[in-house]
Write a protein that holds these residues in place. Structure first.
Motif, PDB file in Angstrom:
ATOM      1  N   TRP A  89      -7.082  -2.543 -19.268  1.00 30.60           N
ATOM      2  CA  TRP A  89      -6.674  -2.734 -20.727  1.00 30.60           C
ATOM      3  C   TRP A  89      -7.243  -4.085 -20.963  1.00 30.60           C
ATOM      4  CZ3 TRP A  89      -5.459   0.839 -23.687  1.00 30.60           C
ATOM      5  CH2 TRP A  89      -4.816   2.020 -23.228  1.00 30.60           C
ATOM      6  N   SER A  90      -7.791  -4.394 -19.126  1.00 28.44           N
ATOM      7  CA  SER A  90      -8.090  -5.738 -20.079  1.00 28.44           C
ATOM      8  C   SER A  90      -9.127  -6.787 -18.514  1.00 28.44           C
ATOM      9  CB  SER A  90      -6.735  -7.042 -19.201  1.00 28.44           C
ATOM     10  OG  SER A  90      -6.256  -6.765 -18.296  1.00 28.44           O
ATOM     11  N   THR A  91     -10.131  -7.769 -19.005  1.00 28.71           N
ATOM     12  CA  THR A  91     -10.749  -7.860 -17.743  1.00 28.71           C
ATOM     13  C   THR A  91      -9.266  -9.172 -17.359  1.00 28.71           C
ATOM     14  OG1 THR A  91     -11.608  -8.759 -19.345  1.00 28.71           O
ATOM     15  CG2 THR A  91     -12.474 -10.244 -17.804  1.00 28.71           C
ATOM     16  N   LEU A  92      -9.312  -9.206 -15.302  1.00 28.61           N
ATOM     17  CA  LEU A  92      -9.181  -9.454 -15.229  1.00 28.61           C
ATOM     18  C   LEU A  92      -9.365 -10.513 -14.023  1.00 28.61           C
ATOM     19  CD1 LEU A  92      -9.155  -5.960 -13.911  1.00 28.61           C
ATOM     20  CD2 LEU A  92      -6.834  -7.063 -12.635  1.00 28.61           C
ATOM     21  N   TYR A  93      -9.666 -11.872 -14.185  1.00 26.49           N
ATOM     22  CA  TYR A  93      -9.381 -13.437 -13.698  1.00 26.49           C
ATOM     23  C   TYR A  93      -8.633 -13.384 -12.464  1.00 26.49           C
ATOM     24  CZ  TYR A  93     -11.127 -13.656 -18.378  1.00 26.49           C
ATOM     25  OH  TYR A  93     -12.437 -13.172 -19.200  1.00 26.49           O
ATOM     26  N   GLY A  94      -9.541 -13.940 -11.291  1.00 27.03           N
ATOM     27  CA  GLY A  94      -8.668 -14.159 -10.089  1.00 27.03           C
ATOM     28  C   GLY A  94     -10.191 -14.928  -8.930  1.00 27.03           C
ATOM     29  N   PHE A  95      -8.843 -14.514  -7.911  1.00 27.50           N
ATOM     30  CA  PHE A  95      -9.884 -15.182  -6.901  1.00 27.50           C
ATOM     31  C   PHE A  95      -9.865 -14.816  -5.801  1.00 27.50           C
ATOM     32  CE2 PHE A  95      -8.527 -18.944  -9.322  1.00 27.50           C
ATOM     33  CZ  PHE A  95      -9.766 -19.862  -9.417  1.00 27.50           C
ATOM     34  N   ILE A  96     -11.310 -14.931  -4.951  1.00 32.88           N
ATOM     35  CA  ILE A  96     -11.128 -14.291  -3.190  1.00 32.88           C
ATOM     36  C   ILE A  96     -11.398 -15.487  -2.609  1.00 32.88           C
ATOM     37  CG2 ILE A  96     -13.830 -13.016  -3.599  1.00 32.88           C
ATOM     38  CD1 ILE A  96     -12.573 -11.137  -2.131  1.00 32.88           C
ATOM     39  N   ALA A  97     -10.437 -15.491  -1.115  1.00 33.39           N
ATOM     40  CA  ALA A  97     -10.673 -16.461  -0.126  1.00 33.39           C
ATOM     41  C   ALA A  97     -11.185 -15.583   0.853  1.00 33.39           C
ATOM     42  CB  ALA A  97      -9.140 -16.936  -0.298  1.00 33.39           C
ATOM     43  N   LEU A  98     -12.530 -16.134   1.312  1.00 30.53           N
ATOM     44  CA  LEU A  98     -13.241 -15.725   2.733  1.00 30.53           C
ATOM     45  C   LEU A  98     -12.692 -16.126   3.552  1.00 30.53           C
ATOM     46  CD1 LEU A  98     -15.776 -13.881   1.123  1.00 30.53           C
ATOM     47  CD2 LEU A  98     -14.264 -13.476   1.426  1.00 30.53           C
ATOM     48  N   GLU A  99     -13.489 -16.380   5.185  1.00 31.37           N
ATOM     49  CA  GLU A  99     -13.192 -16.969   6.036  1.00 31.37           C
ATOM     50  C   GLU A  99     -14.579 -17.313   6.769  1.00 31.37           C
ATOM     51  OE1 GLU A  99     -10.845 -17.471   8.002  1.00 31.37           O
ATOM     52  OE2 GLU A  99      -8.997 -16.549   7.773  1.00 31.37           O
ATOM     53  N   GLU A 100     -14.700 -17.988   7.066  1.00 36.63           N
ATOM     54  CA  GLU A 100     -15.850 -19.275   7.034  1.00 36.63           C
ATOM     55  C   GLU A 100     -17.240 -18.512   7.995  1.00 36.63           C
ATOM     56  OE1 GLU A 100     -14.815 -18.534  11.347  1.00 36.63           O
ATOM     57  OE2 GLU A 100     -14.144 -18.946   9.499  1.00 36.63           O
ATOM     58  N   ASN A 101     -17.131 -16.958   8.424  1.00 35.58           N
ATOM     59  CA  ASN A 101     -18.064 -16.153   9.000  1.00 35.58           C
ATOM     60  C   ASN A 101     -18.255 -15.783   7.431  1.00 35.58           C
ATOM     61  OD1 ASN A 101     -16.427 -14.649   8.016  1.00 35.58           O
ATOM     62  ND2 ASN A 101     -15.978 -13.863   9.582  1.00 35.58           N
ATOM     63  N   GLY A 102     -18.100 -15.895   5.596  1.00 31.75           N
ATOM     64  CA  GLY A 102     -18.602 -15.212   4.435  1.00 31.75           C
ATOM     65  C   GLY A 102     -18.293 -13.652   4.839  1.00 31.75           C
ATOM     66  N   ASN A 103     -17.680 -12.593   5.603  1.00 34.41           N
ATOM     67  CA  ASN A 103     -17.068 -11.807   5.607  1.00 34.41           C
ATOM     68  C   ASN A 103     -15.626 -11.613   5.600  1.00 34.41           C
ATOM     69  OD1 ASN A 103     -18.184  -8.838   6.114  1.00 34.41           O
ATOM     70  ND2 ASN A 103     -18.447  -8.721   8.425  1.00 34.41           N
ATOM     71  N   ASP A 104     -15.270 -12.030   6.012  1.00 33.45           N
ATOM     72  CA  ASP A 104     -13.784 -11.607   6.822  1.00 33.45           C
ATOM     73  C   ASP A 104     -12.535 -12.386   5.671  1.00 33.45           C
ATOM     74  OD1 ASP A 104     -14.786 -10.542   8.948  1.00 33.45           O
ATOM     75  OD2 ASP A 104     -13.185 -12.097  10.167  1.00 33.45           O
ATOM     76  N   ILE A 105     -12.184 -11.539   5.074  1.00 29.13           N
ATOM     77  CA  ILE A 105     -11.022 -11.012   3.761  1.00 29.13           C
ATOM     78  C   ILE A 105      -9.909 -11.993   4.313  1.00 29.13           C
ATOM     79  CG2 ILE A 105      -9.869 -10.573   1.093  1.00 29.13           C
ATOM     80  CD1 ILE A 105     -12.565  -8.866   1.911  1.00 29.13           C
ATOM     81  N   PHE A 106      -9.921 -13.429   3.562  1.00 30.01           N
ATOM     82  CA  PHE A 106      -8.035 -13.718   3.735  1.00 30.01           C
ATOM     83  C   PHE A 106      -7.520 -13.464   2.755  1.00 30.01           C
ATOM     84  CE2 PHE A 106      -5.203 -17.333   3.700  1.00 30.01           C
ATOM     85  CZ  PHE A 106      -4.588 -17.180   4.729  1.00 30.01           C
ATOM     86  N   GLY A 107      -7.704 -13.335   1.450  1.00 30.08           N
ATOM     87  CA  GLY A 107      -6.662 -13.060   0.050  1.00 30.08           C
ATOM     88  C   GLY A 107      -7.478 -12.995  -0.409  1.00 30.08           C
ATOM     89  N   LEU A 108      -6.857 -11.957  -1.669  1.00 33.39           N
ATOM     90  CA  LEU A 108      -7.357 -12.135  -3.082  1.00 33.39           C
ATOM     91  C   LEU A 108      -6.052 -11.493  -3.908  1.00 33.39           C
ATOM     92  CD1 LEU A 108     -10.068  -9.720  -4.191  1.00 33.39           C
ATOM     93  CD2 LEU A 108      -7.667  -9.536  -5.682  1.00 33.39           C
ATOM     94  N   GLN A 109      -6.239 -12.332  -5.075  1.00 30.68           N
ATOM     95  CA  GLN A 109      -5.606 -12.467  -5.894  1.00 30.68           C
ATOM     96  C   GLN A 109      -5.948 -12.758  -7.211  1.00 30.68           C
ATOM     97  OE1 GLN A 109      -2.980 -15.615  -4.467  1.00 30.68           O
ATOM     98  NE2 GLN A 109      -2.318 -16.221  -6.483  1.00 30.68           N
TER      99      GLN A 109
END
Length: 270
Positions: free
Chosen positions: A159-179
């Motif tokens: 129903w909507s556009t979701l706006y958020g952030f994704i946090a990545l580790e220093e290697n640019g590949n491992d995800i730390f979090g998303l919200q």
């Protein structure tokens, strides 16, 4: 009879009319509407700076939370000072000094035809165009090395556009979090993107396979690359899950942050 006498006669007839007459009822209603609208307008103008400040504070809290460093006992401004904000040129993956970091607003910039580009494909549902520049946030460790990067993401759900952030580790590949900090998805279904249990599923997942293929997937079943690249879809919210899958893949792909992530993995980000 003179014009002045005619005018006085009208006013007198109005004043002498019964309180519940049509004329007085309409007059009172219109007057109240005008006064109320003036009060609301004045309040909106007066409160705008406060609203903008609260909006900025909420966004900063989300950056702190997705990076795992939010502490409600520490003032937000003080905690956020640990982050280095940069305006990123998506096409080159390099920072730019073309904009003032203090005033740059990517969403407002989307209205500027000079800094948006058309999309040949629009899987994230951005309306066929995207901003060519984004604000990113770098968090360093005690030694001054890059610890995490926080990247803004957005895309259409059900129903909507979701706006958020994704946090990545220093290697640019491992995800730390998303919200997500703003959306209008269905409560109890798509709005479960805010559920801490679902958000926790992103921690430790990977974006790219060893041969550089973007493999992160939000679905009921794991992709061929395996569980390390899989986040369970939201129960009963298939279209929202598809939207999140599309927007994450889009922003982590060639049209999004891929050039920046390559530089991050190569250790080229100062």
């Amino acid at each position: 009879m003179s014009d002045a006498n005619q005018q006085k006669g009208l006013i007198r007839r109005f004043l002498d009319a019964p309180p519940d007459s049509v004329g007085k009822t309409v007059f009172v209603a219109v007057t109240l509407c005008l006064v109320a609208s003036m009060i609301v307008s004045a309040a909106a103008v007066a409160l705008r700076p406060v609203q903008e400040e609260n909006k900025l504070r909420d966004k900063r809290i989300n950056v702190l939370q997705v990076a795992g460093v939010y502490d409600e006992n520490v003032p937000v401004a003080e905690a956020f000072a640990a982050f280095e904000p940069h305006v990123l040129d998506l096409s080159s993956g390099e920072y730019t000094d073309q904009f003032d970091i203090e005033t740059f607003d990517a969403l407002a910039a989307s209205d500027d035809p000079a800094i948006v580009r058309a999309l040949d494909e629009d899987p994230a549902g951005l309306g066929g165009t995207m901003q060519a520049y984004r604000m990113v946030y770098v968090l360093r460790d005690d030694a001054g090395a890059v610890d995490k990067v926080v990247l803004p993401i957005e895309g259409y759900g059900l129903w909507s556009t979701l706006y958020g952030f994704i946090a990545l580790e220093e290697n640019g590949n491992d995800i730390f979090g998303l919200q997500f900090y703003q959306h209008g998805e269905t409560p109890g279904l798509g709005a479960e993107v805010d559920n801490p249990r679902w958000k926790a599923l992103w921690n430790g997942k990977k974006l790219f396979t060893e041969d550089g293929q973007l493999a992160i997937t939000v679905a009921k079943a794991a992709p061929p690359a395996g569980q390390a690249y899989h986040v369970d879809a939201l129960a009963g919210a298939t279209l929202t899950s598809v939207g999140v899958d599309n927007l994450v893949k889009f922003w982590m792909g060639e049209a999004g942050y891929r050039a920046f992530l390559e530089r991050l993995k190569a250790g080229e980000i100062d």
